[in-house]
Scaffold this active site. Structure first.
Site, PDB file in Angstrom:
ATOM      1  N   HIS A 214     -29.466  31.306 -91.544  1.00  0.00           N
ATOM      2  CA  HIS A 214     -28.439  32.203 -92.140  1.00  0.00           C
ATOM      3  C   HIS A 214     -28.980  32.697 -93.328  1.00  0.00           C
ATOM      4  CE1 HIS A 214     -25.440  33.064 -94.823  1.00  0.00           C
ATOM      5  NE2 HIS A 214     -24.671  33.176 -94.088  1.00  0.00           N
ATOM      6  N   ASP A 215     -30.026  31.739 -94.035  1.00  0.00           N
ATOM      7  CA  ASP A 215     -30.757  32.252 -95.307  1.00  0.00           C
ATOM      8  C   ASP A 215     -32.268  32.658 -95.017  1.00  0.00           C
ATOM      9  OD1 ASP A 215     -28.370  32.065 -96.473  1.00  0.00           O
ATOM     10  OD2 ASP A 215     -28.636  30.363 -97.736  1.00  0.00           O
ATOM     11  N   THR A 216     -32.707  32.687 -93.736  1.00  0.00           N
ATOM     12  CA  THR A 216     -34.240  32.632 -93.377  1.00  0.00           C
ATOM     13  C   THR A 216     -33.970  33.726 -92.260  1.00  0.00           C
ATOM     14  OG1 THR A 216     -33.813  30.812 -91.944  1.00  0.00           O
ATOM     15  CG2 THR A 216     -34.909  30.438 -94.145  1.00  0.00           C
TER      16      THR A 216
END
Ligand SMILES: *[C@@H]1O[C@H](CO)[C@@H](O)[C@H](O)[C@H]1NC(C)=O
Ligand SMILES: *[C@@H]1O[C@H](CO)[C@@H](O)[C@H](O)[C@H]1NC(C)=O
Ligand SMILES: *[C@@H]1O[C@H](CO)[C@@H](O)[C@H](O)[C@H]1NC(C)=O
Ligand SMILES: *[C@@H]1O[C@H](CO)[C@@H](O)[C@H](O)[C@H]1NC(C)=O
Ligand SMILES: *[C@@H]1O[C@H](CO)[C@@H](O)[C@H](O)[C@H]1NC(C)=O
Ligand SMILES: *[C@@H]1O[C@H](CO)[C@@H](O)[C@H](O)[C@H]1NC(C)=O
Ligand SMILES: *[C@@H]1O[C@H](CO)[C@@H](O)[C@H](O)[C@H]1NC(C)=O
Ligand SMILES: *[C@@H]1O[C@H](CO)[C@@H](O)[C@H](O)[C@H]1NC(C)=O
Length: 406
Positions: A214-216
């Protein structure tokens, strides 16, 4: 506030103050609850037709082509069966997670703090009919059954655990039961359960916002997933008759068809199927239908009712899946419902009525408590379809399905 609104909120069990506390507890409250809340790890050994244990692991927001092109995803695929025609059911994240547990999105088109009324059944109710143990493993959940909106990294405040990726916590029928809550645990407890040979027969696994992509990105998430799976693939207790589904909640690009790269692997995959592809049409609802077919469980009477069943299981029951012409299929939006925020403001939120008298694809009819609650009412949709559609809003009405011929 007008009294009528307050009365309404209280009636549906959502008094404003109570909701605010549950959603955003202070760190002191979290620590106090963590000090006294013990995890629960029931075990069972109910034989299934194609597998005795099922785990699904969801990564986040990756288009099919990006996942299929990743070397670590390719390696994982070489260990099992690639499902080339597996679909998420909408955008954004939360309604997809919801669908995996409740058989519907209920119109959800957001990632809000949602509570689904206790008269909506979930897979937990299906498992309970045969005392099949179940659990969830949510990375960095601070304690079993934590209901807060998020639990961020306490040093950087970066996203870590988020409620929107926790399927069963959305349902009041789960959160109102303290035993059920304690089966929703974190990765520390996953390794404890693995070590103690107390893994449940069904588990939903959610890596944190870094590891799930999600954040990568896919490179990072797939590397994490390969590492996480590799040690399990070498664990004979874990592998024995276990089926693992590695998939994604949804694609990244909303206007694209919502087809997501998915893999079945584990000890339940026959040797000759390793490294093969299965192009049968599946959705997140197919997973529920496959669990029902495998263990002889009833259906929720929602979109799991008509969903195709993993070929691996369908072959054991003799069920003939549908071929779906996906030319006009996107599954990138939700049909309006009580949890919609983007649809018509005058829309009257009515909870969809499930089917109660169908046999369903798994062949075991519909859960008794669903029949008891809704049996006197007409189903809202044609839940015997292998894909969701709605003639009233014109959703997916141009999509056709025919029984497979071979
Ligand atoms: C289910 O619960 C909701 C919320 O409390 C309520 O509005 C609805 O009428 C109930 N449905 C049935 C069939 O009892
Ligand atoms: C995981 O949950 C346990 C309780 O089950 C808690 O003691 C522990 O601090 C949590 N660990 C992490 C890394 O969040
Ligand atoms: C939840 O996220 C908000 C916004 O990032 C943050 O301020 C808050 O500390 C987080 N809550 C917890 C319990 O981690
Ligand atoms: C997510 O989990 C990993 C360990 O699996 C950890 O290294 C990382 O810091 C976590 N992410 C955040 C934002 O805390
Ligand atoms: C993912 O991010 C890393 C650095 O953060 C980068 O090296 C890699 O190329 C990225 N992968 C993709 C597919 O964008
Ligand atoms: C698993 O076993 C294979 C060979 O049997 C080995 O090559 C691999 O390194 C092992 N992986 C882990 C994570 O232990
Ligand atoms: C869904 O896909 C169609 C076709 O590409 C597009 O017109 C529509 O805007 C998409 N919906 C969303 C919510 O992105
Ligand atoms: C419901 O869906 C099934 C499967 O697609 C189809 O065969 C049937 O004709 C539909 N029923 C109605 C009333 O449209």
């Amino acid at each position: 506030m007008r009294p009528s609104i307050a009365a309404f909120l209280t009636a549906v069990g959502m008094a404003c103050t109570a909701t605010a506390d549950v959603a955003h507890p202070s760190i002191e409250e979290i620590r106090a609850a963590a000090a006294t809340t013990r995890p629960l790890s029931p075990v069972s050994n109910v034989k299934g037709l194609a597998f005795d244990r099922f785990l699904q692991v969801w990564l986040e927001n990756i288009d099919y082509s990006a996942a299929a092109g990743d070397n670590n995803q390719k390696w994982l695929a070489s260990q099992g069966i690639t499902l080339t025609n597996f679909w998420a059911v909408t955008h954004p994240s939360e309604p997809n997670y919801c669908a995996s547990a409740g058989g519907d999105t209920f119109g959800m088109d957001n990632d809000d703090f949602i509570r689904i009324p206790a008269n909506v059944s979930t897979i937990a109710d299906l498992f309970d009919t045969k005392k099949i143990s179940w659990g969830e493993y949510q990375e960095h959940l601070p304690y079993p059954g934590y209901q807060g909106f998020n639990y961020s990294n306490q040093e950087t405040y970066a996203n870590d655990y988020v409620r929107k990726h926790n399927p069963l916590i959305l349902f009041d029928s789960v959160t109102e039961d303290k035993h059920r809550l304690r089966q929703i645990k974190n990765f520390t407890e996953f390794y404890n359960d693995l070590h103690n040979k107390r893994l449940p027969q069904y588990a939903f696994v959610t890596p944190n916002m870094t590891n799930d992509g999600h954040d990568t990105n896919i490179t990072f998430a797939a590397e994490w997933e390969r590492k996480w799976m590799s040690s399990l693939l070498n664990n004979t207790y874990f592998m024995k008759d276990t089926l693992v589904l590695l998939t994604f909640d949804e694609t990244h690009t909303y206007p694209k068809p919502n087809r997501i790269f998915s893999i079945l692997l584990g000890g339940a995959v026959p040797e000759h199927l390793k490294g093969t592809e299965d192009d049968t049409f599946y959705t997140h609802y197919s997973t529920i239908a496959s669990l029902s077919a495998n263990w002889g469980l009833p259906s929720l009477g929602r979109w799991d009712c008509g969903a195709n069943i993993f070929q691996l299981v369908a072959e054991k029951t003799g069920y003939v899946n549908y071929d779906v012409d996906t030319t006009n299929l996107y599954l990138n939006e939700t049909t309006p419902g009580p949890l919609s925020t983007n649809y018509y403001s005058e829309y009257t939120p009515e909870w969809p009525i499930p089917a109660t008298s169908e046999k369903c694809s798994a062949g075991h009819g519909i859960l008794k408590q669903v029949q008891n609650t809704y049996g006197h009412l007409e189903p809202t949709y044609n839940y015997t379809s292998p894909f969701p559609y709605d003639t009233k809003s014109g959703y997916n009405v141009d999509v056709t399905a025919t029984r497979k011929t071979n």
